[in-house]
Motif scaffolding. Structure first.
Motif, PDB file in Angstrom:
ATOM      1  N   THR B   3     119.383 -49.440  17.606  1.00 57.49           N
ATOM      2  CA  THR B   3     118.451 -50.537  17.812  1.00 57.49           C
ATOM      3  C   THR B   3     119.057 -51.872  17.376  1.00 57.49           C
ATOM      4  OG1 THR B   3     117.510 -49.871  15.709  1.00 57.49           O
ATOM      5  CG2 THR B   3     116.368 -49.153  17.695  1.00 57.49           C
ATOM      6  N   THR B   4     120.023 -51.822  16.474  1.00 59.48           N
ATOM      7  CA  THR B   4     120.682 -53.041  16.015  1.00 59.48           C
ATOM      8  C   THR B   4     122.142 -52.986  16.433  1.00 59.48           C
ATOM      9  OG1 THR B   4     119.299 -53.040  14.052  1.00 59.48           O
ATOM     10  CG2 THR B   4     121.284 -54.400  13.972  1.00 59.48           C
ATOM     11  N   TYR B   5     122.652 -54.062  16.973  1.00 61.25           N
ATOM     12  CA  TYR B   5     124.085 -54.056  17.313  1.00 61.25           C
ATOM     13  C   TYR B   5     124.837 -55.216  16.696  1.00 61.25           C
ATOM     14  CZ  TYR B   5     122.041 -56.847  21.102  1.00 61.25           C
ATOM     15  OH  TYR B   5     121.320 -57.768  21.822  1.00 61.25           O
ATOM     16  N   PHE B   6     124.119 -56.137  16.053  1.00 64.96           N
ATOM     17  CA  PHE B   6     124.793 -57.147  15.236  1.00 64.96           C
ATOM     18  C   PHE B   6     123.792 -57.669  14.221  1.00 64.96           C
ATOM     19  CE2 PHE B   6     123.392 -61.534  16.285  1.00 64.96           C
ATOM     20  CZ  PHE B   6     122.484 -61.241  17.303  1.00 64.96           C
ATOM     21  N   SER B   7     124.289 -58.388  13.223  1.00 67.63           N
ATOM     22  CA  SER B   7     123.410 -58.932  12.203  1.00 67.63           C
ATOM     23  C   SER B   7     123.272 -60.443  12.413  1.00 67.63           C
ATOM     24  CB  SER B   7     123.991 -58.667  10.805  1.00 67.63           C
ATOM     25  OG  SER B   7     123.407 -59.552   9.864  1.00 67.63           O
ATOM     26  N   LYS B   8     122.080 -60.845  12.811  1.00 70.60           N
ATOM     27  CA  LYS B   8     121.809 -62.265  12.988  1.00 70.60           C
ATOM     28  C   LYS B   8     121.966 -62.990  11.647  1.00 70.60           C
ATOM     29  CE  LYS B   8     118.133 -65.339  14.672  1.00 70.60           C
ATOM     30  NZ  LYS B   8     116.819 -65.439  15.299  1.00 70.60           N
ATOM     31  N   ARG B   9     121.536 -62.327  10.586  1.00 71.35           N
ATOM     32  CA  ARG B   9     121.635 -62.935   9.260  1.00 71.35           C
ATOM     33  C   ARG B   9     123.086 -63.239   8.912  1.00 71.35           C
ATOM     34  NH1 ARG B   9     122.008 -65.863   6.130  1.00 71.35           N
ATOM     35  NH2 ARG B   9     121.370 -66.010   3.948  1.00 71.35           N
ATOM     36  N   ASN B  10     123.968 -62.288   9.191  1.00 76.15           N
ATOM     37  CA  ASN B  10     125.380 -62.507   8.872  1.00 76.15           C
ATOM     38  C   ASN B  10     125.987 -63.591   9.744  1.00 76.15           C
ATOM     39  OD1 ASN B  10     127.910 -61.862   7.554  1.00 76.15           O
ATOM     40  ND2 ASN B  10     128.522 -61.004   9.531  1.00 76.15           N
ATOM     41  N   LEU B  11     125.628 -63.601  11.010  1.00 72.95           N
ATOM     42  CA  LEU B  11     126.169 -64.622  11.912  1.00 72.95           C
ATOM     43  C   LEU B  11     125.747 -66.017  11.452  1.00 72.95           C
ATOM     44  CD1 LEU B  11     127.831 -65.065  14.481  1.00 72.95           C
ATOM     45  CD2 LEU B  11     125.737 -64.822  15.823  1.00 72.95           C
ATOM     46  N   PHE B 352     134.177 -49.770   4.523  1.00 76.48           N
ATOM     47  CA  PHE B 352     135.389 -50.116   5.280  1.00 76.48           C
ATOM     48  C   PHE B 352     135.009 -50.824   6.587  1.00 76.48           C
ATOM     49  CE2 PHE B 352     138.352 -48.800   8.691  1.00 76.48           C
ATOM     50  CZ  PHE B 352     139.502 -49.436   8.249  1.00 76.48           C
ATOM     51  N   GLN B 353     134.044 -50.260   7.286  1.00 74.22           N
ATOM     52  CA  GLN B 353     133.614 -50.855   8.558  1.00 74.22           C
ATOM     53  C   GLN B 353     133.030 -52.246   8.348  1.00 74.22           C
ATOM     54  OE1 GLN B 353     131.076 -47.825  10.673  1.00 74.22           O
ATOM     55  NE2 GLN B 353     132.079 -46.429   9.277  1.00 74.22           N
ATOM     56  N   LYS B 354     132.207 -52.369   7.305  1.00 68.26           N
ATOM     57  CA  LYS B 354     131.585 -53.671   7.013  1.00 68.26           C
ATOM     58  C   LYS B 354     132.670 -54.692   6.644  1.00 68.26           C
ATOM     59  CE  LYS B 354     128.126 -55.600   3.735  1.00 68.26           C
ATOM     60  NZ  LYS B 354     127.220 -56.439   4.532  1.00 68.26           N
ATOM     61  N   ALA B 355     133.619 -54.258   5.825  1.00 74.51           N
ATOM     62  CA  ALA B 355     134.689 -55.163   5.390  1.00 74.51           C
ATOM     63  C   ALA B 355     135.534 -55.625   6.572  1.00 74.51           C
ATOM     64  CB  ALA B 355     135.567 -54.471   4.344  1.00 74.51           C
ATOM     65  N   VAL B 356     135.854 -54.708   7.465  1.00 77.79           N
ATOM     66  CA  VAL B 356     136.691 -55.051   8.617  1.00 77.79           C
ATOM     67  C   VAL B 356     135.934 -55.933   9.595  1.00 77.79           C
ATOM     68  CG1 VAL B 356     137.737 -54.092  10.711  1.00 77.79           C
ATOM     69  CG2 VAL B 356     138.222 -53.057   8.484  1.00 77.79           C
ATOM     70  N   THR B 357     134.707 -55.555   9.906  1.00 76.93           N
ATOM     71  CA  THR B 357     134.002 -56.279  10.971  1.00 76.93           C
ATOM     72  C   THR B 357     133.567 -57.666  10.495  1.00 76.93           C
ATOM     73  OG1 THR B 357     131.948 -55.140  10.347  1.00 76.93           O
ATOM     74  CG2 THR B 357     133.198 -54.205  12.161  1.00 76.93           C
ATOM     75  N   GLU B 358     133.044 -57.784   9.293  1.00 74.67           N
ATOM     76  CA  GLU B 358     132.603 -59.099   8.828  1.00 74.67           C
ATOM     77  C   GLU B 358     133.794 -59.983   8.448  1.00 74.67           C
ATOM     78  OE1 GLU B 358     129.493 -58.673   5.893  1.00 74.67           O
ATOM     79  OE2 GLU B 358     128.266 -57.462   7.244  1.00 74.67           O
ATOM     80  N   GLY B 359     134.875 -59.341   8.012  1.00 74.39           N
ATOM     81  CA  GLY B 359     136.100 -60.106   7.761  1.00 74.39           C
ATOM     82  C   GLY B 359     136.690 -60.638   9.056  1.00 74.39           C
ATOM     83  N   SER B 360     136.664 -59.812  10.091  1.00 74.72           N
ATOM     84  CA  SER B 360     137.175 -60.229  11.400  1.00 74.72           C
ATOM     85  C   SER B 360     136.355 -61.374  11.976  1.00 74.72           C
ATOM     86  CB  SER B 360     137.130 -59.055  12.389  1.00 74.72           C
ATOM     87  OG  SER B 360     138.007 -58.031  11.997  1.00 74.72           O
ATOM     88  N   LEU B 361     135.046 -61.229  11.926  1.00 75.74           N
ATOM     89  CA  LEU B 361     134.175 -62.260  12.488  1.00 75.74           C
ATOM     90  C   LEU B 361     134.389 -63.587  11.759  1.00 75.74           C
ATOM     91  CD1 LEU B 361     131.957 -63.085  14.448  1.00 75.74           C
ATOM     92  CD2 LEU B 361     130.259 -62.228  12.813  1.00 75.74           C
ATOM     93  N   SER B 362     134.524 -63.515  10.458  1.00 74.41           N
ATOM     94  CA  SER B 362     134.752 -64.714   9.662  1.00 74.41           C
ATOM     95  C   SER B 362     136.056 -65.401  10.077  1.00 74.41           C
ATOM     96  CB  SER B 362     134.797 -64.298   8.184  1.00 74.41           C
ATOM     97  OG  SER B 362     134.946 -65.409   7.352  1.00 74.41           O
ATOM     98  N   LEU B 363     137.108 -64.611  10.207  1.00 70.67           N
ATOM     99  CA  LEU B 363     138.402 -65.171  10.612  1.00 70.67           C
ATOM    100  C   LEU B 363     138.324 -65.800  12.003  1.00 70.67           C
ATOM    101  CD1 LEU B 363     141.455 -65.598  10.333  1.00 70.67           C
ATOM    102  CD2 LEU B 363     141.779 -63.209  11.048  1.00 70.67           C
ATOM    103  N   LEU B 364     137.618 -65.144  12.906  1.00 69.11           N
ATOM    104  CA  LEU B 364     137.527 -65.657  14.275  1.00 69.11           C
ATOM    105  C   LEU B 364     136.725 -66.949  14.335  1.00 69.11           C
ATOM    106  CD1 LEU B 364     137.212 -62.201  15.935  1.00 69.11           C
ATOM    107  CD2 LEU B 364     138.850 -63.951  16.665  1.00 69.11           C
ATOM    108  N   LEU B 365     135.679 -67.046  13.526  1.00 65.54           N
ATOM    109  CA  LEU B 365     134.907 -68.295  13.518  1.00 65.54           C
ATOM    110  C   LEU B 365     135.720 -69.412  12.861  1.00 65.54           C
ATOM    111  CD1 LEU B 365     131.327 -66.917  12.800  1.00 65.54           C
ATOM    112  CD2 LEU B 365     132.225 -67.806  14.970  1.00 65.54           C
TER     113      LEU B 365
END
Lengths: 601, 601
Positions: B3-11, B352-365
């Motif tokens: 039901t969730t595929y991304f975190s609006k809060r994190n974005l 691990f997944q949280k660290a990789v995905t939120e770290g990646s998104l941060s770097l890309l932004l």
């Protein structure tokens, strides 16, 4: 389609030069065999692999089993395969002469599996049958053996391992399938099983499930689980073949290994499923776990085989595909493009694959050798082999699986964009291998088994035996100048591993199992790197000896040089990964155990 | 279906709290915008993602494009998607008002891509169209812009990037598609292109290829390649729509991203393919490479998005799935099974997944922010932003891709056997993400770009700027006791990285490029770990400040605590991997460069 999917030269090197399989003939049980009979069996497997399996690699994947009107249809080549395997005596190769087998060592059986699974792991049917039959011959009554085993070993009936239930995957103690005693000594079975590989199909005339269930009133947990033979068709009192009410409720469609149906089965919908107990009540899980080492060697072998097939596919492509010029010749626009194998980054990827796949195969044959000795030797030799096997097993299952996934990913990467397409087999192998870190106990379960049980049982005798074996290899390697630095490095890694264990042990002593095992998977990873380093050093000692004593030329010289080179690659590229793992494992900061303050994950 | 595929809060945390996207409005070009307009655009993308994309995730994968009678049919929802994106102004959001765009920053555009690709990366069509249109507006004539761009941005026409040829993948200098000048200034095009994503389909009324080709008599190599607009349909001299002889020769069937056809195209079979030059002759590769940072942010974002969707799917499963008891409560057979998220090993996989995905998104932004500043600022600010972006780009493309593959594999593992089945979306995401380390320059190519060009260009100004930025974050973090140890650790990692570079530099100085770059991929891996550590420290400074100044409660408090916890996880579990990498990179033993004595691989 890759023309090569495994290296016969490498398999023979490991079997005959490194592990000296033929020396097993000194044990009474294997005394009918020698190198020649072993090779005949391998050739027979290779023939089936070449003619029935490999040519259908893609086709079996593209035509996955379907469930329709309660019947499961699989690829038509599966029946041909089962018959060929039965006719060649390969399903029962490891069984005793009494049971119609050939009394072949597990070393040879697992080499056979390696060849077959490298050719086409979507035909993974016969290992299940052997395993089921082996449970019956080991623990079942003579009547059960007499009735079921010949048809299983002939390939006309299919065997399965029916353990998992919707609510009981890793936690088998929560199995709830029930068994109600009947006056004639049989049981009425009721319940559901999921993910039963080859659990129903039309390529065999009967499906024989070796099923875990709980006899009414049995104790809770693992101590109340019994083992039953539950066939798809049974004989009624008049000797007529009747349906045994094992319904195919569903077939899982999967990422890979699509050739093998994973079944959802329901027993007792019509209150008419009969099961026959194997051995004593409440001993089912113990029986099953006595077969576990064999099953886990099988999974590790499947992983090593898939990764090997992918490696040879990538190697062939890298030799043939021209792209760009060598980096020191970038400005030579008139020069033809070079084969990508000449780019260091591609060569690194290939050496990684070679290091992982040949290291895995070596470790698995070592495990199979220990299995054989633990079965046929006596006294201390038997016990030591068993303890060492038990210690190595979590690694021999997980390293080939986890590193195999990475290896096939590097095979795919070697192809660039083409690797992502169905034009080459590697995308299929990438899908297929992903199940291996899950089958027969996930990597997390293996890690708990290693650190929580195998490292400590019998006062740590297993690690002592292993370290003694490694020290022996280190001593042998130290006699060669070229190998000495690597022997020293392995010695240092052994020390590092011991330090890690010592840093964790207080948690075990304090009874804080959760803390002790919190990073068990990282310990398994570290331990795996060190164990495979040992295997590579062992191989390189044999290669070095051969180069010194046999004056090999041409391809033979290149083969041995390739062994030394790959050993060096492994020590220079893979072994340093232990540094970071050891730092983490000795780290005192706890970050993965749930505390009262629940974390926002 | 998750039901969730991304975190609006994190974005929102990253866009508004960490990177303060609204501050971009201080530049004239973005001055029409503020936080509100940014959020409106994100909401609009989320609506399309929620209503058209995510509900069709599986269906688009299961009904892959087929080529029949020269026509490519794609999933019917694609047309609906393209229209919705065009109507919402999202295809042209980053374009200037003059070109019918909204002059939105790349930060917001890439956040939009993140949302869309997390919902359904099999609908990866509009990024290609934006990229193609952007090439035309940046380098093409006003006539080309006027004719092509409105239809592209409306989503009625599809844009493509037509670079790759059968013999020219990574090596674009070997492009051979030819362009013969015609009297009216247009060119006759002849050749073949492969792997052209969205290169033909029935969801758009025309396909506009931005194609690399070589004008007759052009210089060899990269300096003789020109860029053309080659439409599927063109207008003839009378203004009639005619077929432009771009034949769909084949459609690749792929491991993943099955919703997007990868086409094999043949131009000029009937000597009737016309192309229109974009900009000046022989400047094609330069133009293309000026768009490369944008394209690579897009690929990184796709990877981060897929891995994020997989993470939320695994997280939901781990919270709901009961299995076994906690390790310190193993003997409580009467206790109900616990949710698997409470097992440390599962929690480790999730962190691990949280660290990789939120770290990646941060770097890309971060990369997108630098892209924006490099586009709209002036003087030194512009130049510095560009140099820093250029340096970060290989990492911002590769880290999310390579680590994303591993992250999705851990998502799959979290599900156990169910992860391997089509019952959950994770097996699809596992297939989809595997292309990202290949798209737009493989990881090996990115590594050569990083070490061979970006680290050394302009006298190493890029690394100087980066180290200054990191030092700033380290100083800020050092003011908080809780963060200080991590600030120190990042400082030590910076030093380690510099030592590695210094150990490699002599090879570059000696002109031995092959040796210098032999382990470039491992350097990229090390550099990526350190850069993402910086991103995590940066996030944790903001989280810590918020906790100190805003007195957050409930979910908000948990969100910030989760940030600090994941930062710690990253430093304790991921950062130590640099130890082994640094040892290898400083190692003097060469094992991957071909020497005269060819090795038996």
């Amino acid at each position: 389609m890759a023309t090569t999917y495994f290296s016969k030269r490498n398999l023979h090197f490991l079997l005959h030069e490194v592990f000296k399989a033929e020396e097993l003939a000194k044990y009474e049980y294997f005394s009918a065999h020698d190198k020649e009979t072993f090779n005949l069996v391998l050739d027979s497997a290779t023939y089936i692999a070449d003619t029935i399996m490999h040519p259908n690699l893609r086709d079996v994947d593209r035509n996955q089993p379907e469930l329709k009107d309660g019947k499961v249809t699989v690829h038509p080549k599966i029946r041909e395969y089962l018959k060929a395997m039965g006719d060649a005596g390969l399903i029962g190769a490891g069984f005793s002469f009494d049971h119609g087998g050939q009394q072949l060592p597990e070393m040879i059986n697992s080499a056979v599996s390696f060849i077959l699974m490298a050719a086409n792991n979507g035909m993974m049917y016969t290992g299940l049958t052997s395993g089921a039959a082996h449970l019956i011959t080991s623990f079942g009554s003579p009547e059960l053996s007499e009735f079921y085993v010949p048809n299983l070993l002939a390939g006309t009936w299919q065997g399965t391992m029916a353990l998992t239930e919707p609510q009981a995957g890793s936690s088998l103690s929560d199995v709830t399938t029930s068994a109600t005693p009947l006056p004639d000594g049989s049981y009425k079975i009721s319940g559901q099983k999921v993910f039963i590989s080859a659990g129903d199909h039309d390529a065999a005339d009967n499906i024989i499930h070796l099923m875990l269930a709980r006899i009414d009133g049995a104790p809770k947990g693992t101590k109340g689980i019994s083992l039953f033979v539950v066939p798809k068709f049974r004989l009624d009192e008049q000797g007529n073949v009747v349906d045994n009410d094992v319904q195919s409720t569903g077939v899982y469609h999967k990422l890979g290994q699509k050739g093998v149906p994973a079944m959802y089965l329901t027993m007792g919908s019509n209150d008419n499923t009969i099961g026959y107990i194997v051995g004593e009540p409440h001993q089912g899980l113990r029986y099953m776990f006595q077969m576990m080492n064999e099953a886990r060697i099988g999974v590790g072998m499947t992983a090593a085989a898939i990764a090997t097939a992918a490696y040879y596919s990538a190697l062939q492509y890298a030799r043939e595909r021209p792209q760009s010029r060598r980096l020191n010749e970038k400005n030579l626009l008139d020069a033809p493009q070079t084969a990508i194998i000449n780019h260091p980054d591609v060569r690194r990827m290939l050496l990684f694959q070679k290091a992982v796949t040949e290291g895995s195969l070596s470790l698995l044959l070592e495990a199979a050798r220990l299995y054989d000795i633990s079965e046929v030797a006596e006294g201390e030799e038997k016990e030591n082999a068993f303890l060492l096997l038990d210690l190595l097993m979590p690694v021999a299952k997980s390293y080939p699986s986890e590193m195999g996934v990475q290896s096939v990913s590097q095979s795919l990467q070697t192809f660039g964009g083409y690797g992502f397409t169905e034009d080459f087999p590697v995308e299929q192998l990438y899908r297929d291998i992903r199940i291996t870190p899950i089958y027969e106990g996930t990597t997390g379960i293996q890690a708990q088994d290693l650190l929580g049980r195998k490292m400590t049982q019998k006062g740590g005798k297993g690690p002592q035996l292993l370290f003694a074996e490694m020290s022996k290899t280190i001593r042998e390697a130290s006699t060669h100048d070229e190998l000495k630095p690597y022997a020293q490095q392995l010695g240092a890694e052994l020390k590092r591993t011991q330090e890690v264990v010592e840093s964790l042990m207080p948690h075990a002593m304090n009874g804080d199992t959760e803390r002790y095992l919190a990073d068990a998977t990282l310990f398994l990873e570290l331990f795996g790197i060190v164990v495979v380093a040992w295997q590579w050093l062992k191989q390189s000692v044999v290669a070095k000896q051969a180069m010194l004593t046999q004056n090999p030329q041409g391809d033979e010289l290149a083969f041995y040089e390739g062994k030394l080179h790959t050993m060096k690659f492994y020590f220079h590229y893979e072994v340093p990964k232990t540094l970071g793992l050891a730092v983490r494992l000795k780290d005192t900061e706890v970050l993965t155990i749930v505390t009262e303050k629940e974390l926002a994950l």
